[in-house]
Every structure is written in C-alpha cells, then in structure tokens.
Motif scaffolding. Structure first.
Motif, mmCIF file in Angstrom:
data_model
loop_
_atom_site.group_PDB
_atom_site.id
_atom_site.type_symbol
_atom_site.label_atom_id
_atom_site.label_comp_id
_atom_site.label_asym_id
_atom_site.label_seq_id
_atom_site.Cartn_x
_atom_site.Cartn_y
_atom_site.Cartn_z
ATOM 1 N N UNK A 162 0.823 -1.206 0.000
ATOM 2 C CA UNK A 162 0.000 0.000 0.000
ATOM 3 C C UNK A 162 0.858 1.257 0.000
ATOM 4 N N UNK A 163 1.987 1.224 0.732
ATOM 5 C CA UNK A 163 2.876 2.385 0.762
ATOM 6 C C UNK A 163 3.465 2.650 -0.614
ATOM 7 N N UNK A 164 3.830 1.598 -1.316
ATOM 8 C CA UNK A 164 4.377 1.766 -2.664
ATOM 9 C C UNK A 164 3.340 2.396 -3.587
ATOM 10 N N UNK A 165 2.086 1.972 -3.442
ATOM 11 C CA UNK A 165 1.012 2.553 -4.245
ATOM 12 C C UNK A 165 0.805 4.019 -3.886
ATOM 13 N N UNK A 166 0.887 4.331 -2.591
ATOM 14 C CA UNK A 166 0.730 5.709 -2.130
ATOM 15 C C UNK A 166 1.855 6.588 -2.670
ATOM 16 N N UNK A 167 3.078 6.068 -2.633
ATOM 17 C CA UNK A 167 4.226 6.809 -3.149
ATOM 18 C C UNK A 167 4.072 7.062 -4.646
ATOM 19 N N UNK A 168 3.640 6.067 -5.371
ATOM 20 C CA UNK A 168 3.431 6.210 -6.814
ATOM 21 C C UNK A 168 2.409 7.304 -7.111
ATOM 22 N N UNK A 169 1.350 7.369 -6.301
ATOM 23 C CA UNK A 169 0.321 8.400 -6.479
ATOM 24 C C UNK A 169 0.886 9.788 -6.208
#
Length: 251
Positions: A162-169
């Motif tokens: 989820x953190x990786x997805x948040x960072x990508x956003x």
C-alpha cells in the motif's frame, strides 16, 4: 592461538568476524547473500581461517545443518556485540533487511527485555529498499536525499504494497521525491521509536544493522527519542562480532 569465528547470515548480506583468545578482531569480511547463501557463506569461511565458528542471523539454521555448527539468536549476538563496543550499552535497536529488534540489557549485559518485528517488511531495510527504488534513488543515497527535503509528506500506510502505491500516487501528483522520502523515513522511525520506548525509557541507544548506515534514520531517531543514538563504525557486523565473542567466552 585459537581463533573464533562469528557469522551473521542475513537476508541481504553475510558478515564474518574472527577474534583471537583476547577478543581482538583478526578478520572482518562481508558479501552479498545472493540467491545461494550457502555458496556465499563458503566463500567467506574459506577466506578467513578460524578454529571454531558460531552462526547467527536469518540463515543460522541452514548453516547449522550444513556445517554442523553452533548457533545463537540474533538478540543475544547483537547484545554481546554492542556491549563490546559500548561498555555501558543498555538499549539496542537493530534494523536489518527482514526484521527489526529493540533490546534492553541488564547491568551485566544480559538481555532484560526485547521486542521484535518479523512478520512483515514494514519498518525494515527491505521496506526502505523498495521505497528507494520506487522513488528512483539508490539505497545508499536514499537517506542523504531525504535529509535535503524541505517538507516531509505524510505516508499513511506502513504496509509495503500500500505504501508503494501511495508513493506512486504522490509522484504522479508532482510531489518532490525528497519530500516523499523524508515522509517515509519518519514513518519508519515512529515505528522503531515506539518499539524502543516499550523496552527502555531512558539512556543512550546503540543502533545496529545495515539500516544504521542511513544518516537520515540516525538523525530522526535521536530527535524522536530525545536520546543519544550511537552508531558503530560497521553496524552491520555487530551480530557476527557478538557471536564470535560468545563462542570465545564459552571456551
């Protein structure tokens, strides 16, 4: 003279430390764990002569079976290694590739209490490595780049996926990668500081493990705790040193 080896088989690197009968370090070697930890281990033990050896770390059970060697837990190994370098050490935080550990010691150096995070990558070196790659930084530059940030962005999730997805956003919104990096470091530090405070509320903290080489982690941890954070010259080798010393003291 008898020489004693301590080998710490971690998820990312393997360290070997050899000490003599007086506890003085005679050799200190490191290599990447890679896809074949046994082959990597053999390359180290062939390069540094010793008479007896004790293993610790992520792969110590594999080493015990393959080389018929004694083993010791990472908790005891890091406690002994930290105490060897910092004689008054009472609190240790070890953050490695796959887990993190907060350890409190008694006055005689024995383990009083510890807490361990080994069920997910959150707050570990692996988490930082994945986040660094997502932001386009090398793991060696990640901490230094974070220290250049103007404003730490809040990262709400500590789950790696989820953190990786948040960072990508955040990247897609045009946010500065350094600000994102600092926010990620803050999220890891809050978790580490909470572990430390649950086992020990005062005094200096010895920071061991490969993540201790990250200058942003060290600086933020000291600020978050309001305590002095001590980092060995080679923090990733403390477990191997402790294993070697424990073996020496048994004989």
């Amino acid at each position: 003279m008898t020489h004693y080896g301590g080998i710490d088989i971690g998820s990312r690197t393997i360290e070997l430390v050899v000490v003599d009968e007086a506890g003085q370090v005679c050799a200190s070697l490191q290599c990447d764990t890679g896809y074949d930890p046994l082959a990597a281990t053999r390359s180290l033990i062939d390069a540094a002569p010793f008479d007896r050896i004790m293993a610790t770390g992520y792969g110590r059970t594999l080493f015990e079976i393959s080389f018929e060697s004694r083993t010791v837990t990472e908790i005891k190994a890091h406690a002994r290694g930290a105490r060897a370098l910092f004689g008054d050490a009472a609190t240790i935080i070890d953050i490695g590739g796959q887990d993190s550990k907060a350890i409190a010691l008694l006055e005689n150096g024995r383990v009083k209490k510890f807490e361990m995070n080994d069920r997910c990558a959150a707050g570990t070196g692996k988490f930082l490595e994945i986040m660094a790659r997502t932001l386009g930084f090398t793991i060696d530059d990640f901490g230094r780049e974070a220290l250049q940030a103007q404003n730490a962005l809040t990262i709400s999730s500590m789950c790696t996926v989820f953190a990786e997805s948040e960072v990508t956003s955040l990247i897609a919104k045009g946010e500065d990668p350094r600000n994102i990096a600092l926010g990620l470091h803050h999220s890891v530090i809050r978790r580490a500081a909470a572990m430390i405070n649950r086992v020990s509320s005062a005094g200096d903290v010895v920071f061991t493990g490969g993540v201790a080489r990250n200058p942003c982690m060290t600086e933020l941890l000291a600020k978050q705790l309001g305590r002095r954070v001590l980092v060995p010259d080679e923090p990733q080798r403390i477990g191997a040193l402790g294993a070697a010393l424990l073996l020496m003291e048994e004989h």
